[in-house]
Design a protein around this motif. Structure first.
Motif, short mmCIF file in Angstrom:
data_model
loop_
_atom_site.label_atom_id
_atom_site.label_comp_id
_atom_site.label_asym_id
_atom_site.label_seq_id
_atom_site.Cartn_x
_atom_site.Cartn_y
_atom_site.Cartn_z
N ILE A 188 0.86 -1.19 0.00
CA ILE A 188 0.00 0.00 0.00
C ILE A 188 0.89 1.23 0.00
O ILE A 188 2.09 1.18 0.33
N LYS A 189 0.30 2.35 -0.36
CA LYS A 189 1.08 3.58 -0.44
C LYS A 189 1.35 4.15 0.96
O LYS A 189 0.68 3.83 1.94
N GLU A 190 2.37 4.94 1.01
CA GLU A 190 2.68 5.64 2.26
C GLU A 190 1.55 6.63 2.57
O GLU A 190 1.03 7.32 1.68
N ASN A 191 1.17 6.66 3.87
CA ASN A 191 0.05 7.49 4.31
C ASN A 191 -1.24 7.16 3.55
O ASN A 191 -2.02 8.04 3.17
N SER A 192 -1.41 5.85 3.29
CA SER A 192 -2.60 5.41 2.57
C SER A 192 -3.84 5.60 3.41
O SER A 192 -3.79 5.50 4.65
N PRO A 193 -4.98 5.92 2.80
CA PRO A 193 -6.23 5.98 3.58
C PRO A 193 -6.58 4.62 4.14
O PRO A 193 -6.13 3.60 3.64
N GLY A 194 -7.42 4.58 5.13
CA GLY A 194 -7.84 3.34 5.75
C GLY A 194 -8.23 3.56 7.20
O GLY A 194 -7.81 4.54 7.83
N GLU A 195 -9.01 2.65 7.74
CA GLU A 195 -9.46 2.75 9.13
C GLU A 195 -8.57 1.91 10.01
O GLU A 195 -8.36 0.71 9.74
N ASP A 196 -8.06 2.54 11.03
CA ASP A 196 -7.11 1.87 11.92
C ASP A 196 -7.80 0.67 12.59
O ASP A 196 -8.90 0.77 13.13
N GLY A 197 -7.12 -0.49 12.53
CA GLY A 197 -7.63 -1.70 13.17
C GLY A 197 -8.66 -2.45 12.38
O GLY A 197 -9.20 -3.46 12.86
N SER A 198 -8.97 -2.00 11.19
CA SER A 198 -10.00 -2.67 10.39
C SER A 198 -9.40 -3.78 9.52
O SER A 198 -8.21 -3.76 9.20
N ALA A 199 -10.28 -4.71 9.18
CA ALA A 199 -9.88 -5.80 8.29
C ALA A 199 -10.35 -5.49 6.88
O ALA A 199 -11.48 -5.02 6.67
N TYR A 200 -9.47 -5.75 5.91
CA TYR A 200 -9.78 -5.54 4.50
C TYR A 200 -9.49 -6.84 3.73
O TYR A 200 -8.79 -7.72 4.23
N THR A 201 -10.05 -6.89 2.57
CA THR A 201 -9.84 -8.07 1.70
C THR A 201 -9.08 -7.64 0.46
O THR A 201 -9.51 -6.70 -0.24
N LEU A 202 -7.95 -8.33 0.24
CA LEU A 202 -7.17 -8.12 -0.98
C LEU A 202 -7.73 -9.07 -2.03
O LEU A 202 -7.66 -10.29 -1.88
N LEU A 203 -8.30 -8.51 -3.08
CA LEU A 203 -9.04 -9.29 -4.07
C LEU A 203 -8.24 -9.34 -5.37
O LEU A 203 -7.81 -8.32 -5.90
N PHE A 204 -8.02 -10.59 -5.86
CA PHE A 204 -7.31 -10.80 -7.13
C PHE A 204 -8.30 -11.39 -8.11
O PHE A 204 -8.72 -12.55 -7.97
N ASP A 205 -8.69 -10.62 -9.12
CA ASP A 205 -9.65 -11.05 -10.15
C ASP A 205 -8.89 -11.39 -11.42
O ASP A 205 -8.02 -10.62 -11.85
N ALA A 206 -9.23 -12.54 -12.00
CA ALA A 206 -8.61 -12.97 -13.26
C ALA A 206 -9.51 -12.57 -14.42
O ALA A 206 -10.71 -12.83 -14.41
N GLU A 207 -8.91 -11.94 -15.42
CA GLU A 207 -9.62 -11.58 -16.64
C GLU A 207 -9.02 -12.38 -17.78
O GLU A 207 -7.96 -12.05 -18.31
#
Length: 2016
Positions: free
Chosen positions: A1611-1630
């Motif tokens: 992720i980028k430096e100083n990326s947006p996001g909520e502290d302590g939250s869980a996110y899903t990294l999604l890899f979609d195949a085209e």
């Protein structure tokens, strides 16, 4: 008849005068007897009907058959009699019909109208051709075949007649074509049979008249034809059956097919059948005899009467005529004399010509709409009831071929109808003649990748026309091509040679058409006409159809739902065609969807969006892909380029079919165009090849710079890889830039207006090395008009090495060396710089210490002026100098840059090895500038060269008995004392051991030898040689003088009785045996020969070997003890006197001599003799050595058998031979013994030892035992004992063994051992253990397993063989017992045995499956059918399905057994439609992991045996791609938005792979991209989403071969996001090529604002992961426990049910099994069962005694006697006797196998081949039965003899054999019953076959019985069929099988119960409880961790996006 009546009849004849005569034949058929076959011919001209009847009532009328009035016939019709006079059509005669009778007509005189004819009647007819034969002879007559086979159309003419005849049938119209080509039924024939109305006699006569058409028949005077032809009413498609038309086709057809036809017909309502025969042979006969050709006879007979058929080659007519009974009406056309070419065609092309007939009558067979197999609605009432069936019968064994034309589904009309997607119906009216044509046009669309227009499978494809203009459009395959559209049908019947190509309104209008031209080639069509359009008489062509329908008066209208539409026909057709094209044609398939784009290049804004892009298309059978080269057509200019993408307007998201689209092309070459172009897909040239496109692109590329031309103006070019010395100048260079065409350019040409790109050339020289290259020179040259690109001379290359000169073309402004993605031309020159010439040298590596005479080298390095080491050394002669020493060298050598002076030596006197001196050594090389170098050396002594002995005395003197001392030194080659390692000097004195001294330290030493002890004779000194040697030096020899000593050296012995007796050393003397030699004394002498006085010391050292101790006093006086001589003369004795431990000794030998004779002695060398054996020997002395010689001689003379002989001689008192016998003593010698053959005894004088040899001692009678031999000679007598044993082993006898004849099942043992006895020829048992008995089998195919194959006989001469098993093919064999003694054979017995195949022995597993099946991972295997093949080759079904298993393991086959890790699968329950003789494995899951697997099937036979099948390798491939996943699951990442990249990294070095549902890679051929994105795990859309590096939301990754590698994603430096939250990294195949979307890969990660919190949560997540994995393992374990317990419970219950089921079977089979069933009870019952079955097998049973040596060979069934069993002894006896000549006949399957046996036996063996036997078509049964009805009550229980034969194998083949051998032979109880039975059969007018009686009598087929030849002898004198095993044996076998199954089931039940109990113990064990407690603790810990992870921070901080990614107009706020 009165004379007046006769006169009236004659008068009527005379009154006829000029009137046409009319003679009528009358058959009188009133009586029950058969009438005459020829009736009287009456003249009736001028008579009316009443007068004619009056004449018939008269008594007599004249018969004109034999001449007018010559004979009078009597009808005798009584006045009261009722009769009827009818025509041959059974129509009563009246006034009108009588008047219509023609000359030659026939009448029947009957009692009633329907009276049956007892005999066939004949009616003479004429069939003169009609005049139309002439007037229409110019028409197109028969069979202009137009390249086709005309025979089907000839048959169609006959079917036309049958269709017309059956037109008015109310039921099914049946037409049969029978091809009778079975020669056993007669000559080939074709029969066309129908159930139509039949033909009356007149109609049959009309049929024979050529060109008597339906129209000309209207002029007939016959009543039956008065009405003439009436045209049928119009019907749809003109299917009116009115196609028998011209009176020509049928006759032309039959005589085209054959040369004779027989017309058989029965009209409706007539009791008679009319039959007419026309033949070419009859026509020719009439022509030769000048008879009326067009006349013949119609035979009228009753149905079923075939008595007139008497030709053998027409036997088939009997069966055909027999079918007439019961038929109301019919017509049969029988054609014979068929041409061979027709027969061949009809046989070989059966499918083709039946297909053509089905095409011809398609609409008659299938109805108005034809054979539409796609239609789901079919109204059976509307279908025509026409059944046309074709049968082709050939000779057995070929089966009849039957084809109903309704079943043909590949005729062209069926193909057209079912391939059409839509149709256009129309009607054409042709003007005033009201001719109407109905038409149908069908459309066959282009679907996906091919035309659906059907191809004619039998049509010859026309070659492609190279000049066809249609090729320019790119459409080469236009479906129909140039074939016409319409086929034409006339009255519903195909007219094959007429077609109509097209009409103006359905032809392509040209380039103005909006519909593609290829759509017009997708038509097929049909035209239906009625008989208003003319066809040729053979119905092959229309005569006026096309001309009339193309006329301007023709009106076309469309027909819709049966109604005509009055609209412009052409417009309606165009609309219909357009609709077909747009809705039905699917020409282009777009593949590989990529994305939806907007096109700004489209002028219409409405059409700018959406446009779907694709990576490929499928069009016209071709695939066009991205990156493919294409060429445009019909564009200005013509474009060449590479496909970028395909575009289709519309919102599409997957593969789609469309009729159009566009393609984006990157114009090539890019260097000239550098732009893309979008064109319609239809503009792609589909016929151009890629090579042609590349040629055009290459032509444009030729305008670009291609190569550099380099010139050397100074004329000193450097070659490639050239070598130059240092300092050599390079250049100058002139460079030109050339195109491929050789044109010099200095700018890049362009096709568009742009800035000119000037070119320049850069020169660089690089020195290449192992590391990196070093640039030493670099220049850039600009273009000049004169010199182009010029470079001056360069002289700076002085450093040796490898160089590369590189000339590069570059753009002057930018310095770029590439243009349009292509490298600009360059030039490369590789060369090497070497050193210059030598000018000086340096010395290197010379040692400072030298040794005298030791060569050494002086290496010198030569240098050039630059200090480079030179490689080429000049020829130099060095000069060496050194003070006080002489220097020399051998040669000089050069190696690389070195100059070496080799073999330098220094010579001179130097100090010793402990001191050294320094010298100056000067080296000079004349010719160099710096030619001299000096260096210092020290010199030491050299290498050892010679040995120096330090004494001046020669020879060296030494006393005998003393050692020698000698001093030596080691010198070098100059004489310097030298010391070297291993410097050892050896000294060898002659006669003494060698000595040595080590001179390594000082170079000198002293040698000391052993004392010298020589035997000096006569006191004279002796000389010895002394040798000094060292390994590397020359030998030194000196002389040594040895003088005598005073020690004792000689002993002499004397006898006082005889002063002259001196006992010399080693002397041999004779003395009387047993005597004494005494008074011996001795004397001693020294080395000089002087006597030595005796002293106590000397006397004590005297020893003798014949006595001990010796008296010392006697020894001091010189006396020796007396010697006692031995008593035996053979005992020579050795004696010795020695001094001082035998150092000095004297010895002698005494040989005793015999005394006077005392007795006679007989000597036997062997006291045992064999019966019947004699010795021939020549031994003369009784001597152990001679005994050995005798044994060897005896072996040679008498075949290894030793025999005794006797040696007689006189001996003294000590038993010594005196040798006093004389030669005449043999006359006085005798010998006596019991059983001795005195005639063979002889006494032979032995002069050599003066003894007598007795030979020929032989015993010829008596039993073995002890005998006494008594010898006498003069008064002497002696006796010896001899043991007589059995004679020479001569034979083996079988003394014990199993009962004969012997039958053994394959792989079974013979319980009774074979015991053979060895005996001599007199039968005495011989115990000679040297005889070895061997058991062999014959032929070798039988494998016999015994404990020993060969063994010696025991002490009783017996050998026992127990056969453990015999294994071999079914057949007859022999066990041979043969002996051998000293390699000589001893004959033995042979035992015949029959090996029977064991039907209960499995020998192999046969596996059947679909070998072409695909094995996708996780799918279902194809069905594997496993057959257990028994020893006899039949399937075995007795095994429990649980015994057959399928073993599956990963890997390729290894060895022949499965690995222990193989997965075992059980067989499945068979389905209803599956075979019951094999085991099926269905629905078995394929492994989930892809790879190579091996399958093997196993049959568990018992605890120790199992049977394996061949191993099958399968390739499990990946299933359908369904998801995207990593190679290994990464841990859940925890990231923060800090500066450290390590804390911001989500994944690192992760590879995502396209997988199937089981994780197998499934996308090796797929490409595309993977897009990574982030979303909230909670689904909250308001939550800020982190961004990737680069401030992006979507991160694309290339997908290559199904894999996408992610090196790092963060992720980028100083990326947006909520502290302590869980996110899903999604890899979609085209992936465009995958039809369904792939499931994405999701990876959950946690986001934090600071690194500290991130680290803490990361640790918690790691602990959570560990606990989750441990808990999953625990839960999996306990879940597995429960599932396993459930499975074990099910297994136990299932096994218990199976045991109960099998017990029920056993009880029903009368086997009493106790409850509960136990293994011991089953084993007991099984043993009793097996014992009883074995007893039955051992019981004597009738067997066939013929030896079958051929059974088991390829294609051999066996001998007749072995092919069957007969239960009853009486039946076996009489049947075997009846066919005794065939019992030994060998039956083979093929004639080739029979011929092979015939050749191998030189014709001695009779054989019969199965393929040459006649197979009776039906089993006719016993003669008393006919048509299922008993003719009489048979006596004596008759039965067919062959039905009593039971064939255990090959039953069907054996039935054929015995049907041919026994035929219909009958077996009956006794002779009286046989004769009575035969009488009854014959009285029923049937032939009676041969009858055999159970008493052995025979009644032949001709009725003969009695005599010896018809009486069977007793059964024991015959070779008979064997008896089968009793039924009780088979019941026992079935019970044993049930018991085995029950035992297996009980074992399985007990094992399942034990496994379940053990598992319950494991589940309740302490270890399991501890694991449960541990799992509960971990669950609590996991809950605590999850609670901590769910806790939110005290101040949650949301980070918004910065810059890109934020919504416009919104200002984000950061938390303070």
């Amino acid at each position: 008849m009165s004379s007046a009546g006769a006169q009236r009849l004659q008068g009527a004849s005379s009154r006829g005068g000029g009137r046409q005569p009319r003679r009528i034949r009358v058959y009188d058929c009133r009586s029950g007897d058969k009438p005459s076959s020829s009736g009287p011919l009456l003249e009736t001209s001028g008579l009316d009907f009443n007068h004619f009847l009056q004449i018939l009532h008269e008594a007599m009328i004249p018969n004109f058959t034999l001449g007018l009035g010559s004979v009078f016939m009597k009808f005798a019709i009584h006045s009261h009699e009722t009769f009827v006079l009818v025509t041959t059509d059974r129509k009563p005669l009246d006034l009108d019909r009588f008047a219509e009778l023609q000359n030659g007509s026939t009448l029947y005189l009957l009692r009633r109208k329907d009276q049956a004819l007892q005999l066939a009647m004949e009616e003479h007819i004429t069939f003169t051709p009609h005049y139309d034969t002439l007037i229409r002879s110019g028409l197109h007559e028969y069979y202009a075949s137009e390249g086709q086979k005309p025979l089907p159309y000839a048959l169609a003419e006959l079917i036309d007649n049958a269709l017309w005849a059956t037109a008015k049938n109310t039921g099914t119209r049946t037409i049969e074509l029978r091809m009778l080509f079975d020669e056993s039924l007669g000559k080939p024939a074709i029969v066309v049979l129908d159930n139509g109305c039949g033909m009356t006699l007149k109609q049959l006569n009309n049929w024979a008249v050529f060109r008597h058409s339906k129209f000309t028949r209207a002029n007939s005077t016959c009543e039956s034809q008065k009405d003439g032809y009436v045209r049928p009413d119009p019907v749809p498609r003109s299917l009116n059956s009115d196609i028998s038309y011209f009176g020509v086709g049928g006759k032309q057809a039959v005589f085209y097919i054959g040369d004779s036809t027989r017309m058989i017909s029965k009209p409706v309502g007539s009791p008679d059948v009319h039959e007419l025969v026309l033949s070419k042979e009859d026509f020719e006969r009439k022509e030769r005899n000048k008879e009326d050709i067009y006349s013949g006879v119609i035979r009228n007979r009753k149905p079923g009467d075939s008595s007139h058929v008497n030709k053998d080659n027409e036997r088939f007519l009997h069966a055909l005529i027999a079918e007439e009974s019961g038929k109301e009406s019919f017509t049969a056309v029988v054609i014979t004399g068929i041409g061979p070419q027709h027969i061949t065609f009809l046989k070989q092309d059966f499918e083709m010509w039946t297909r053509e007939l089905a095409h011809t009558y398609h609409y008659y067979i299938h109805g108005l709409n034809g054979n539409d197999m796609k239609s789901s609605f079919s109204n059976s009432d509307q279908l025509p009831k026409i059944d046309i069936q074709v049968t082709l019968l050939e000779k057995h064994p070929r089966s009849p071929r039957v084809m109903n034309l309704r079943e043909v589904d590949n005729d062209m009309q069926t193909l057209y109808i079912n391939a059409a997607a839509d149709k256009f119906e129309f009607k054409a009216t042709t003007g005033l003649d009201t001719g109407t044509v109905e038409g149908v046009i069908r459309y066959h669309p282009f679907l996906y990748d091919k035309e659906t227009y059907p191809e004619d499978p039998y049509a010859v494809q026309e070659p492609c026309n190279e000049d066809d203009d249609s090729d320019e459009s790119g459409i080469r395959h236009q479906a129909r091509g140039k074939r016409p559209i319409f086929e034409c049908f006339w009255n519903g019947r195909l007219i094959p040679y007429t077609t109509v190509s097209e009409f103006d309104w359905c032809a392509w209008p040209g380039t103005t058409s909006k519909i593609p031209e290829e759509c017009y080639s997708r038509f097929s069509g049909v035209l239906f006409t009625d008989d208003k359009f003319q066809v040729s008489t053979n119905k092959l062509t229309f005569m006026d159809l096309e001309q009339r329908v193309r006329s301007k008066e023709t009106i076309f209208t469309r027909v819709v739902n049966g109604k005509e539409q009055r609209i412009t026909h052409k417009n309606m057709f165009f609309s219909w065609l357009k609709n077909c094209h747009e809705k039905l044609d699917k020409q282009v398939k777009f593949l590989g969807f990529k994305e939806i784009v907007k096109r700004d290049d489209v002028t219409s804004k409405k059409m700018q969006h959406p446009w779907a892009t694709f990576s490929s298309i499928e069009w016209d059978g071709n695939i066009y892909k991205t990156g493919q080269l294409v060429k445009s057509q019909k564009t200005i200019p013509i474009l060449h380029g590479t496909v970028v993408q395909f575009l289709l307007y519309g919102d599409h998201d997957k593969d789609v079919f469309a009729t159009g689209g566009q393609v984006e092309v990157c114009l090539e070459p890019k260097a000239l165009y550098n732009k893309n172009k979008i064109i319609p897909i239809s503009k792609i040239n589909r016929i151009v090849k890629e090579e042609a496109i590349k040629i055009n692109i290459e032509r444009d590329l030729n305008k670009l710079p291609h190569k550099l031309k380099v010139d050397w103006p100074d004329g000193n070019p450097w070659p490639e890889n050239g070598v130059r010395p240092a300092g050599t100048p390079l250049g100058a260079l002139k460079v030109e830039i050339l195109t491929k065409n050789g044109v010099s350019i200095w700018t890049i040409p362009t096709l568009v207006h742009a800035t000119v790109n000037k070119l320049s050339v850069k020169l660089s020289i690089k020195k290449t090395g192992l590391g990196n290259d070093e640039e030493v020179v670099s220049f850039v040259a600009q273009h000049t008009t004169k010199w182009h690109f010029f470079f001056r001379k360069m002289e700076t290359l002085t450093d040796p090495g490898s160089y590369t000169l590189l000339l590069e073309t570059m753009i002057t402004e930018s310095g770029a060396t590439t243009f349009g993605d292509e490298n600009l031309p360059s030039y490369e020159l590789k060369f090497t710089i070497t050193a210059g010439s030598a000018e000086g040298f340096e010395m290197d590596g010379v040692s400072s210490t030298l040794h005298v005479g030791v060569p050494f080298d002086i290496p010198l390095h030569l240098k050039d002026c630059y200090g480079n080491a030179i490689l080429s050394v000049p020829s130099l002669l060095p000069v060496l100098k050194c003070s006080d020493l002489d220097l020399s060298y051998e040669t000089v050598d050069s190696s690389g840059s070195k100059f070496i002076i080799k073999g330098v030596k220094a010579r001179g006197k130097v100090l010793n090895y402990q001191q050294s001196k320094t010298y100056d050594l000067k080296v000079t090389l004349p010719g160099l500038k710096k030619d001299t170098q000096t260096f210092k050396v020290s010199v030491l002594p050299g290498n050892p060269h010679s040995i120096h002995v330090m004494t001046e005395e020669n020879p060296i003197t030494v006393e005998n008995g003393t050692p020698v001392r000698l001093n030596v030194e080691i010198h070098d080659e100059v004489g310097n004392v030298t010391a070297h390692p291993r410097q050892i000097v050896h000294c060898q004195v002659q006669g003494l051991p060698p000595v040595k001294i080590d001179c390594s330290s000082t170079g000198a030493g002293q040698l000391v030898t052993k004392p010298i002890n020589l035997n000096i004779i006569g006191g004279e000194p002796q000389k010895l040689k002394v040798q000094f040697s060292q390994k590397c030096m020359a030998l030194v020899v000196r002389e040594l003088k040895v003088i005598p000593s005073t020690r004792v050296s000689l002993i002499k012995l004397f006898s006082r009785d005889d002063e002259n007796l001196v006992l010399r050393n080693n002397e041999k003397i004779e003395w009387l045996a047993g005597g004494t030699l005494g008074k011996l004394f001795y004397k001693l002498y020294d080395e000089a020969g002087r006597a030595v006085p005796l002293t106590d010391e000397i006397a004590s050292m005297i020893k003798v070997n014949w006595t001990s101790p010796v008296n010392l006093k006697d020894l001091l006086q010189g006396k020796l003890p007396d010697i006692q001589v031995p008593t035996q003369v053979l005992e020579d004795r050795f004696y010795q006197v020695s001094y001082q431990d035998q150092s000095v000794s004297v010895s002698f030998t005494i040989k005793p001599r015999p005394d006077e004779p005392a007795r006679l002695k007989a000597t036997l060398l062997q006291n045992t003799v064999n019966l019947g054996k004699t010795l021939s020997g020549t031994i003369s002395e009784y001597d152990p050595d001679h005994t050995k010689v005798f044994f060897i001689y005896g072996l040679i003379q008498d075949n290894a058998q030793l025999f005794p002989y006797s040696d007689l001689e006189l001996v003294d008192q000590h038993d010594n031979a005196t040798k006093t016998l004389t030669s005449n003593c043999v006359n006085h010698m005798t010998v006596k013994a019991e059983g001795l053959d005195k005639s063979a005894v002889s006494f032979i004088w032995q002069e050599s030892n003066r003894s007598v040899e007795v030979t020929g001692i032989r015993f010829l009678r008596g039993s073995p035992g002890i005998r006494e031999l008594l010898f006498t000679c003069f008064s002497y007598m002696t006796a010896v004992i001899v043991k007589v044993t059995a004679g020479h082993p001569a034979q083996l006898k079988l003394v014990s063994g199993p009962k004969q004849p012997l039958q053994v099942k394959n792989d079974h043992s013979i319980p009774t051992p074979f015991i053979v006895q060895l005996s001599d020829k007199w039968g005495n048992p011989s115990p000679d253990k040297r005889v070895v008995v061997e058991l062999t089998s014959s032929p070798p195919a039988l494998k016999v397993m015994t404990a020993v194959i060969s063994q010696p006989v025991d002490s009783e001469g017996k050998a026992s063989f127990s056969v453990n098993s015999v294994c071999g093919p079914k057949g007859y064999y022999q066990l041979n017992f043969n002996g051998s003694f000293n390699n000589e054979p001893i004959p033995g017995p042979s035992v015949s045995l029959a090996v029977l195949p064991d039907p209960n022995k499995p020998v192999s597993l046969s596996v059947e499956y679909d070998s072409a099946a695909r094995f996708p991972a996780g799918g279902t295997c194809p069905v594997f059918s496993v057959t257990v093949v028994s020893d006899e080759g039949s399937p075995m079904t007795t095994f429990n399905p649980a015994a057959v298993s399928m073993l599956l393991w990963e890997g390729v086959p290894s060895q022949n057994r499965p690995p222990p890790t193989a997965t075992e699968l059980r067989c499945s329950k068979p389905m209803e439609n599956e075979r019951r003789d094999c085991f099926h494995f269905t629905n078995k899951q394929i492994p989930e992991r892809a790879g190579k697997y091996t399958i093997q099937f196993s049959l568990h036979i018992d605890e120790t045996r199992s049977l394996l099948s061949n191993q099958i390798t399968i390739n499990v491939v990946a299933n359908q791609p369904v998801k995207l996943g990593p190679d290994s699951q990464p841990p859940a990442p925890v990231v923060s938005c800090c500066m450290d990249i390590a804390h911001r990294t989500l994944v690192k070095n992760m590879t995502l792979t396209i997988m199937d549902s089981y994780g197998n890679p499934a996308g090796q051929d797929l490409g595309g991209k993977v897009v990574a994105s982030i979303r909230s795990s909670s689904g909250d859309s308001n939550k800020p989403i982190p961004l990737f590096d680069g401030n992006i939301k979507r991160y694309p990754i290339n997908l290559v071969q199904g894999k996408a590698h992610i090196a790092s994603l963060s992720i980028k430096e100083n990326s947006p996001g909520e502290d302590g939250s869980a996110y899903t990294l999604l890899f979609d195949a085209e992936v465009p090529m995958v039809p369904t979307p792939l499931a994405p890969f999701e990876l959950t990660f946690h986001f934090y604002n600071d690194a500290l919190n991130q680290q803490k949560m990361s640790e918690l997540l790691e602990k959570k992961t560990e606990l989750s994995a441990a808990l999953a393992a625990h839960k999996g374990l306990f879940s597995g426990y429960s599932e396993f317990l459930e499975m074990l419970t099910v297994q136990y219950l299932s096994a218990s049910d199976k045991v109960a089921e099998l017990r029920g079977f056993l009880v029903r089979s009368n086997v009493n099994v106790a409850e509960p069933i136990s293994i011991p009870d089953i084993d007991r019952l099984l043993k009793e069962n097996t014992t009883e079955a074995d007893r039955i097998l051992r019981d004597p049973r009738r067997v066939c005694s013929i030896r079958d040596n051929f059974r088991g060979q390829q294609d051999v069934l066996g001998m007749v006697g072995h092919l069957a069993y007969v239960q009853d002894d009486a039946a076996a006896r009489v049947i075997s006797w009846h066919i005794r000549g065939d019992m030994d006949c060998v039956i083979t399957r093929t004639t080739e196998a029979a011929r092979r046996i015939y050749d191998n036996t030189q014709g001695r063996q009779q054989v019969m081949a199965l393929d040459s036997m006649y197979v009776p078509p039906l089993n006719r049964g016993l003669p008393q039965m006919r048509n299922g009805r008993m003719l009489f009550e048979p006596p004596g229980n008759p039965v067919l003899a062959r039905e009593l034969l039971m064939s255990p194998q090959e039953g069907e083949s054996c039935d054929i054999v015995f049907q041919n051998i026994l035929k219909e032979t009958i077996l009956i109880d006794d002779l009286d019953s046989a004769n009575n039975y035969r009488r009854e059969v014959v009285q029923n007018k049937m032939p009676c076959p041969t009858i055999l009686t159970r008493n052995g009598e025979r009644v032949s087929a001709i009725g003969k019985f009695g005599g010896a030849q018809n009486k069977a002898p007793p059964i024991d004198t015959l070779t008979v069929f064997g008896a089968p095993l009793p039924q009780h044996y088979h019941s026992l076998i079935a019970q044993a099988e049930l018991l085995c199954q029950c035992r297996t089931a009980v074992e399985k039940r007990d094992r399942a119960q034990k496994d379940r109990d053990d598992h319950l113990l494991t589940m309740n064990s302490l270890q399991t409880r501890e694991k449960q407690q541990d799992m509960e603790k971990k669950e609590k810990r996991l809950e605590e961790i999850e609670r901590q992870l769910m806790m939110k921070p005290m101040r949650p901080v949301k980070r918004g996006a910065e810059g890109a990614g934020e919504p416009l107009g919104i200002i984000t706020k950061r938390a303070k």
